[in-house]
Structure formats: C-alpha cells, structure tokens
Write a protein that holds these residues in place. Structure first.
Motif, short mmCIF file in Angstrom:
data_model
loop_
_atom_site.label_atom_id
_atom_site.label_comp_id
_atom_site.label_asym_id
_atom_site.label_seq_id
_atom_site.Cartn_x
_atom_site.Cartn_y
_atom_site.Cartn_z
N CYS A 93 37.40 9.44 20.96
CA CYS A 93 37.53 8.12 20.35
C CYS A 93 37.79 8.19 18.84
O CYS A 93 38.10 7.17 18.23
CB CYS A 93 36.30 7.27 20.63
N CYS A 95 35.62 8.75 16.51
CA CYS A 95 34.53 8.33 15.65
C CYS A 95 33.98 9.51 14.88
O CYS A 95 34.29 10.66 15.17
CB CYS A 95 33.43 7.62 16.46
N CYS A 101 30.33 4.93 16.77
CA CYS A 101 30.51 3.83 17.70
C CYS A 101 29.19 3.59 18.41
O CYS A 101 28.21 4.29 18.19
CB CYS A 101 31.65 4.11 18.66
N CYS A 110 26.25 6.19 18.33
CA CYS A 110 26.43 7.42 19.10
C CYS A 110 25.96 8.62 18.28
O CYS A 110 25.78 8.54 17.07
CB CYS A 110 27.90 7.59 19.49
N CYS A 120 31.40 12.67 21.12
CA CYS A 120 30.23 11.85 20.83
C CYS A 120 29.60 11.38 22.14
O CYS A 120 30.23 11.41 23.19
CB CYS A 120 30.59 10.68 19.92
N ALA A 122 28.92 8.55 23.28
CA ALA A 122 29.54 7.40 23.94
C ALA A 122 30.73 7.83 24.79
O ALA A 122 31.18 7.08 25.65
CB ALA A 122 29.98 6.37 22.90
#
Ligand SMILES: [Zn+2]
Ligand SMILES: [Zn+2]
Length: 132
Positions: A93, A95, A101, A110, A120, A122
């Motif tokens: 993602c 992040c 996130c 996360c 992460c 998530a």
C-alpha cells in the motif's frame, strides 16, 4: 521503490483511479482531462518531473508523505546511500512510519508485519498489486 511507484501505491491505497485524480487536480498551464491522465501516468512511470508544484498539486488529491517522496527522489538521483536510513515503505500500500494506514483487524494504525520486512499489518494477506 521509485517516486512514481510510491505515488501510484498511495493513489491506489486511497482507492482512486488515475481518472479520479485527473478530475481533482488543477494544473498550470491547464490541461484537458485526457492530457491530465497522460500526465499522471507519466509521473507514475517516473517520466514526468516531480517539481515542488507537482508534489503540492498531488498532495491535494490524495494522502502521501512528502518526506518519504523527497527521500525517494533523492535516492533516485544520488543512489541508495544518499538517505540513511533508507525509508521503509509497505510494498503493497506504500504506507510508512510517516503515513500509517488503519489496520482493519485492530482498528488502530498499522505496524510492520513480522512476516515480511516491508509489509504493514493492514496488508497481510493481500496480494501484490499488478502494475497497472
Ligand atoms: Zn500496507
Ligand atoms: Zn499500512
């Protein structure tokens, strides 16, 4: 990770298509919708330059860490040793520490997965996105 790939991951994580972003951003000089889509595509492919103006424009459309983006730009120009420590970014993602996130299971920010260095919590169980 290149700056363009990072921005693409953050855009997808925000659940926006390139068309969505094109509809949200204002460019100077003004570009038509199709030109804007092509422009964002070139940014994500690391062809179009990421000037401070461009970064500010994109920051209005979706969330990403400017610090991370600038670090990636520095690394791209000067090599991996130019930024120490290298930014840690979720490979799915995008992040990071600066831009966590929400982990849907825990309903908190996360954390880093213990299963994979650059994943992460998530994103555990999500497939790697296909480059689109
Ligand atoms: Zn993630
Ligand atoms: Zn995350």
């Amino acid at each position: 990770m290149t700056p363009g790939t990072y921005l693409q991951k953050r855009r997808i994580a925000a659940d926006l298509s390139i068309m969505d972003v094109a509809a949200m951003v204002h460019t100077n000089p003004r570009l038509g919708g199709i030109d804007k889509v092509a422009w964002i595509d070139r940014i994500e492919k690391d062809i179009a330059a990421l000037s401070p103006d461009v970064i500010a424009t994109l920051a209005d459309a979706f969330r990403f860490s400017r610090t991370i983006l600038l670090q990636l730009i520095t690394i791209r120009s000067f090599g991996p040793d130019a930024v120490d420590p290298e930014p840690r970014i979720c490979i799915i993602c995008g992040c990071s520490q600066n831009d966590a996130c929400v982990d849907p299971a825990a309903d908190t920010g996360c954390a880093w997965s213990d299963r994979c260095a650059d994943l992460c919590t998530a994103c555990i169980g999500k497939d790697l996105p296909h480059a689109a």
